[in-house]
Enzyme design. Structure first.
Site, PDB file in Angstrom:
ATOM      1  N   CYS A   1      -1.048   5.619   9.994  1.00 21.14           N
ATOM      2  CA  CYS A   1       0.216   4.971  10.351  1.00 21.14           C
ATOM      3  C   CYS A   1      -0.051   3.633  11.008  1.00 21.14           C
ATOM      4  O   CYS A   1      -0.871   3.540  11.914  1.00 21.14           O
ATOM      5  CB  CYS A   1       0.964   5.768  11.410  1.00 21.14           C
ATOM      6  SG  CYS A   1       1.468   7.349  10.891  1.00 21.14           S
TER       7      CYS A   1
ATOM      8  N   CYS B   1       2.408  -2.654  15.754  1.00 17.08           N
ATOM      9  CA  CYS B   1       2.361  -2.362  14.307  1.00 17.08           C
ATOM     10  C   CYS B   1       1.699  -3.493  13.539  1.00 17.08           C
ATOM     11  O   CYS B   1       2.098  -4.652  13.649  1.00 17.08           O
ATOM     12  CB  CYS B   1       3.777  -2.117  13.795  1.00 17.08           C
ATOM     13  SG  CYS B   1       3.866  -1.938  12.009  1.00 17.08           S
TER      14      CYS B   1
ATOM     15  N   GLU C   1       0.813  -1.200   0.000  1.00 17.51           N
ATOM     16  CA  GLU C   1       0.000   0.000   0.000  1.00 17.51           C
ATOM     17  C   GLU C   1       0.856   1.264   0.000  1.00 17.51           C
ATOM     18  O   GLU C   1       1.923   1.310   0.601  1.00 17.51           O
ATOM     19  CB  GLU C   1      -0.932   0.000   1.212  1.00 17.51           C
ATOM     20  CG  GLU C   1      -2.005  -1.074   1.061  1.00 17.51           C
ATOM     21  CD  GLU C   1      -3.039  -1.063   2.175  1.00 17.51           C
ATOM     22  OE1 GLU C   1      -4.219  -1.221   1.851  1.00 17.51           O
ATOM     23  OE2 GLU C   1      -2.679  -0.908   3.351  1.00 17.51           O
TER      24      GLU C   1
ATOM     25  N   SER D   1      12.426   6.566   7.422  1.00 15.32           N
ATOM     26  CA  SER D   1      12.061   6.287   8.817  1.00 15.32           C
ATOM     27  C   SER D   1      12.598   4.915   9.187  1.00 15.32           C
ATOM     28  O   SER D   1      12.376   3.937   8.477  1.00 15.32           O
ATOM     29  CB  SER D   1      10.537   6.305   8.954  1.00 15.32           C
ATOM     30  OG  SER D   1      10.156   5.896  10.250  1.00 15.32           O
TER      31      SER D   1
ATOM     32  N   ASN E   1      -2.770   3.955  16.407  1.00 16.13           N
ATOM     33  CA  ASN E   1      -3.908   3.578  15.571  1.00 16.13           C
ATOM     34  C   ASN E   1      -4.218   2.111  15.772  1.00 16.13           C
ATOM     35  O   ASN E   1      -3.386   1.261  15.466  1.00 16.13           O
ATOM     36  CB  ASN E   1      -3.604   3.849  14.089  1.00 16.13           C
ATOM     37  CG  ASN E   1      -3.562   5.323  13.806  1.00 16.13           C
ATOM     38  OD1 ASN E   1      -4.479   6.061  14.170  1.00 16.13           O
ATOM     39  ND2 ASN E   1      -2.485   5.788  13.195  1.00 16.13           N
TER      40      ASN E   1
ATOM     41  N   CYS F   1       7.416  -5.236  15.710  1.00 11.79           N
ATOM     42  CA  CYS F   1       7.075  -4.260  16.748  1.00 11.79           C
ATOM     43  C   CYS F   1       5.651  -4.580  17.204  1.00 11.79           C
ATOM     44  O   CYS F   1       4.772  -4.833  16.372  1.00 11.79           O
ATOM     45  CB  CYS F   1       7.148  -2.839  16.203  1.00 11.79           C
ATOM     46  SG  CYS F   1       8.812  -2.414  15.658  1.00 11.79           S
TER      47      CYS F   1
ATOM     48  N   LEU G   1      11.257   5.938  17.988  1.00  8.40           N
ATOM     49  CA  LEU G   1      11.805   5.764  19.338  1.00  8.40           C
ATOM     50  C   LEU G   1      10.817   4.992  20.240  1.00  8.40           C
ATOM     51  O   LEU G   1      11.140   3.926  20.740  1.00  8.40           O
ATOM     52  CB  LEU G   1      12.126   7.141  19.910  1.00  8.40           C
ATOM     53  CG  LEU G   1      13.141   7.234  21.032  1.00  8.40           C
ATOM     54  CD1 LEU G   1      14.423   6.503  20.696  1.00  8.40           C
ATOM     55  CD2 LEU G   1      13.445   8.712  21.322  1.00  8.40           C
ATOM     56  N   HIS G   2       9.677   5.569  20.488  1.00  8.25           N
ATOM     57  CA  HIS G   2       8.548   4.905  21.173  1.00  8.25           C
ATOM     58  C   HIS G   2       8.730   4.554  22.644  1.00  8.25           C
ATOM     59  O   HIS G   2       7.768   4.142  23.294  1.00  8.25           O
ATOM     60  CB  HIS G   2       8.096   3.637  20.440  1.00  8.25           C
ATOM     61  CG  HIS G   2       7.858   3.823  18.986  1.00  8.25           C
ATOM     62  ND1 HIS G   2       7.194   4.912  18.469  1.00  8.25           N
ATOM     63  CD2 HIS G   2       8.213   3.070  17.904  1.00  8.25           C
ATOM     64  CE1 HIS G   2       7.137   4.802  17.155  1.00  8.25           C
ATOM     65  NE2 HIS G   2       7.748   3.702  16.790  1.00  8.25           N
TER      66      HIS G   2
ATOM     67  N   CYS H   1       3.556   8.470   1.123  1.00  9.54           N
ATOM     68  CA  CYS H   1       4.142   7.531   2.079  1.00  9.54           C
ATOM     69  C   CYS H   1       4.315   6.200   1.358  1.00  9.54           C
ATOM     70  O   CYS H   1       3.331   5.609   0.911  1.00  9.54           O
ATOM     71  CB  CYS H   1       3.187   7.389   3.269  1.00  9.54           C
ATOM     72  SG  CYS H   1       3.742   6.195   4.486  1.00  9.54           S
TER      73      CYS H   1
ATOM     74  N   CYS I   1       7.056  -7.019   7.271  1.00 12.96           N
ATOM     75  CA  CYS I   1       8.240  -6.549   7.993  1.00 12.96           C
ATOM     76  C   CYS I   1       8.639  -7.649   8.965  1.00 12.96           C
ATOM     77  O   CYS I   1       7.782  -8.297   9.571  1.00 12.96           O
ATOM     78  CB  CYS I   1       7.941  -5.263   8.754  1.00 12.96           C
ATOM     79  SG  CYS I   1       9.406  -4.589   9.587  1.00 12.96           S
TER      80      CYS I   1
HETATM   81  N1  SAH Z   1       9.863   0.478   9.725  1.00 16.22           N
HETATM   82  C1  SAH Z   1      10.016   1.872   9.786  1.00 16.22           C
HETATM   83  C2  SAH Z   1       9.127   2.636   8.850  1.00 16.22           C
HETATM   84  C3  SAH Z   1       7.702   2.176   8.728  1.00 16.22           C
HETATM   85  S1  SAH Z   1       6.671   2.382  10.147  1.00 16.22           S
HETATM   86  C4  SAH Z   1       9.865   2.376  11.195  1.00 16.22           C
HETATM   87  O1  SAH Z   1       9.439   1.606  12.060  1.00 16.22           O
HETATM   88  O2  SAH Z   1      10.225   3.521  11.443  1.00 16.22           O
HETATM   89  C5  SAH Z   1       6.313   4.133  10.085  1.00 16.22           C
HETATM   90  C6  SAH Z   1       5.854   4.710  11.407  1.00 16.22           C
HETATM   91  O3  SAH Z   1       4.543   4.261  11.771  1.00 16.22           O
HETATM   92  C7  SAH Z   1       6.774   4.316  12.547  1.00 16.22           C
HETATM   93  O4  SAH Z   1       7.122   5.389  13.355  1.00 16.22           O
HETATM   94  C8  SAH Z   1       5.908   3.346  13.290  1.00 16.22           C
HETATM   95  O5  SAH Z   1       6.326   3.233  14.599  1.00 16.22           O
HETATM   96  C9  SAH Z   1       4.538   3.946  13.141  1.00 16.22           C
HETATM   97  N2  SAH Z   1       3.487   3.008  13.496  1.00 16.22           N
HETATM   98  C10 SAH Z   1       3.478   1.672  13.324  1.00 16.22           C
HETATM   99  N3  SAH Z   1       2.333   1.132  13.808  1.00 16.22           N
HETATM  100  C11 SAH Z   1       1.591   2.147  14.295  1.00 16.22           C
HETATM  101  C12 SAH Z   1       0.286   2.238  14.894  1.00 16.22           C
HETATM  102  N4  SAH Z   1      -0.465   1.139  15.076  1.00 16.22           N
HETATM  103  N5  SAH Z   1      -0.160   3.439  15.252  1.00 16.22           N
HETATM  104  C13 SAH Z   1       0.587   4.550  15.035  1.00 16.22           C
HETATM  105  N6  SAH Z   1       1.809   4.531  14.466  1.00 16.22           N
HETATM  106  C14 SAH Z   1       2.313   3.344  14.099  1.00 16.22           C
HETATM  107 FE1  SF4 Z   2       8.479  -2.968  10.932  1.00 16.12          FE
HETATM  108 FE2  SF4 Z   2       8.389  -0.304  11.350  1.00 16.12          FE
HETATM  109 FE3  SF4 Z   2       6.231  -1.880  11.818  1.00 16.12          FE
HETATM  110 FE4  SF4 Z   2       8.344  -2.048  13.415  1.00 16.12          FE
HETATM  111  S1  SF4 Z   2       7.027  -0.244  13.123  1.00 16.12           S
HETATM  112  S2  SF4 Z   2       7.201  -3.790  12.574  1.00 16.12           S
HETATM  113  S3  SF4 Z   2      10.015  -1.742  11.981  1.00 16.12           S
HETATM  114  S4  SF4 Z   2       7.191  -1.494   9.835  1.00 16.12           S
END
Ligand code: SAH
Ligand code: SF4
Length: 356
Positions: free
Chosen positions: A338, A118, A91, A196, A295, A115, A219-220, A104, A111
């Site tokens: 996101c 995500c 997407e 990113s 989200n 995480c 960072l998170h 984006c 991936c």
């Molecule tokens: N893998 C890379 C880039 C893709 S994720 C990374 O992790 O940076 C892009 C952004 O979306 C990241 O900052 C990620 O932490 C954020 N993201 C992932 N899942 C999310 C969610 N459920 N709600 C809000 N942001 C999220």
């Molecule tokens: Fe992969 Fe980024 Fe999602 Fe983490 S936040 S699982 S690195 S896409």
């Protein structure tokens, strides 16, 4: 097999042109046709000699990912689902804002980094996208959106924040970045192209050397114990190493700060204590923060932080002199926010315990 010219940057295209016995300036002409004008049919490249066009048609192609469907959200956000073969799809999302339009794009099918917050991470990993599949997303969106009445491209910024970890697909991502920056292709400035990463430390150093675009670091969490849970890659590259890598990157970066992304999850990483710890953590890194309200997606137990806790968190960072933006959720009605990008991933890792 014919070569797909879509994924060749100027250096690689020059190599191809030399191989088929043509003059070097042909490479630049081709770049302009393919990317600047969005043309994928050699027969319409009218200023190329007919004999050259015929040669190209025999030895090369300009093959773009197939469009499965496009969706429009009520706020102007657009999302495209592109098929990349083998039952996989990715997407790409366009987010219009006043004064700029951001695309984006994705770098991998799924991936591998898992995480916990995500949706992409939950789906598992299939493969890296090739350079043509990465730039193909920009090619497509650019062709669909075109230019504004003043002749400016609608897409002014690109962020590699879609599916996948860009720095784990390094060479293909760099080739695609080269095309984004090339004046004969998309001509975007380094400041308007953002990679990113969840913190692949050695690759951050390589990016600084090879193609220093703007950097966002996910960072998170303000300490290793929590970050190990949210971003498991932290066990390999803990916060002290990540902060040091950010300081090294700044030297090469097109902007004099790093953007830290911080997803706000209710009760998990959004307390006053977390904010204070964060201020100490980033003390020596010139940075801005982007707070992203979590989200939700099916199968996740986390909840989004309340507006009040986001404001409180933001206040503490602000008091410490840190610039903070809170990302507005866009494209909610088409699941384009996101972390909601799902596409279709046929998981090759056969990961267990993946929520449906
Ligand atoms: N893998 C890379 C880039 C893709 S994720 C990374 O992790 O940076 C892009 C952004 O979306 C990241 O900052 C990620 O932490 C954020 N993201 C992932 N899942 C999310 C969610 N459920 N709600 C809000 N942001 C999220
Ligand atoms: Fe992969 Fe980024 Fe999602 Fe983490 S936040 S699982 S690195 S896409």
């Amino acid at each position: 097999m014919t070569v797909n010219l879509l994924g060749l940057d100027s250096e690689k295209l020059a190599g191809f042109v030399a191989e088929i016995g043509e003059k070097p300036f042909r490479a630049r002409q081709l770049l302009r046709w393919i990317h600047h004008f969005g043309e994928n049919d050699f027969s319409r490249m009218t200023d190329l000699a007919k004999s050259f066009r015929e040669k190209l048609a025999g030895q090369a192609q300009i093959s773009v990912p197939d469009l499965v469907r496009g969706q429009d959200a009520s706020d102007g956000t657009k999302k495209w689902l592109l098929s990349v073969g083998g039952g996989n799809a990715i997407e790409t999302v366009f987010i219009p804002e006043s004064g700029r339009g951001t695309l984006c794009i994705s770098s991998q099918v799924g991936c591998a980094l898992e995480c916990s917050f995500c949706s992409t991470g939950r789906q598992g990993f299939n493969r890296n996208l090739s350079a043509d599949e990465i730039i193909g997303q920009l090619w497509w969106a650019n062709r669909a959106l075109g230019r504004d009445p003043a002749g400016e491209r609608i897409i002014s910024n690109v962020v590699m924040m879609g599916m996948g970890e860009p720095l784990l697909n390094f060479e293909n991502v760099v080739t695609a970045l080269n095309l984004m920056l090339d004046d004969s292709a998309y001509g975007l400035s380094r400041r308007r192209v953002t990679v990113s990463t969840s913190g692949v430390v050695p690759a951050m150093d390589r990016l600084a050397e090879r193609c220093p675009v703007a950097l966002a670091v996910s960072l998170h969490a303000p300490n290793d114990a929590l970050r190990d849970v949210l971003v498991p890659l932290n066990k390999k590259y803990p916060l002290s190493e990540l902060m040091a890598a950010c300081r090294r990157y700044i030297v090469h970066a097109p902007r004099d700060f790093i953007t830290f992304e911080y997803v706000m999850i209710d009760g998990i990483n959004d307390t006053v204590g977390h904010a204070r710890q964060l201020v100490r953590l980033v003390e020596e890194v010139p940075c801005k923060f982007n707070l992203i309200p979590f989200n939700p997606f099916p199968g996740s137990d986390y909840r989004r932080s309340s507006d009040a806790s986001i404001e409180r968190f933001r206040g503490i960072l602000n008091e410490a002199g840190i610039v903070v933006t809170t990302r507005r959720t866009r494209g909610d009605d088409i699941d384009a926010a996101c972390g909601q990008l799902a596409g279709q991933v046929r998981d090759k890792t056969k990961r267990s315990g993946v929520a449906a």
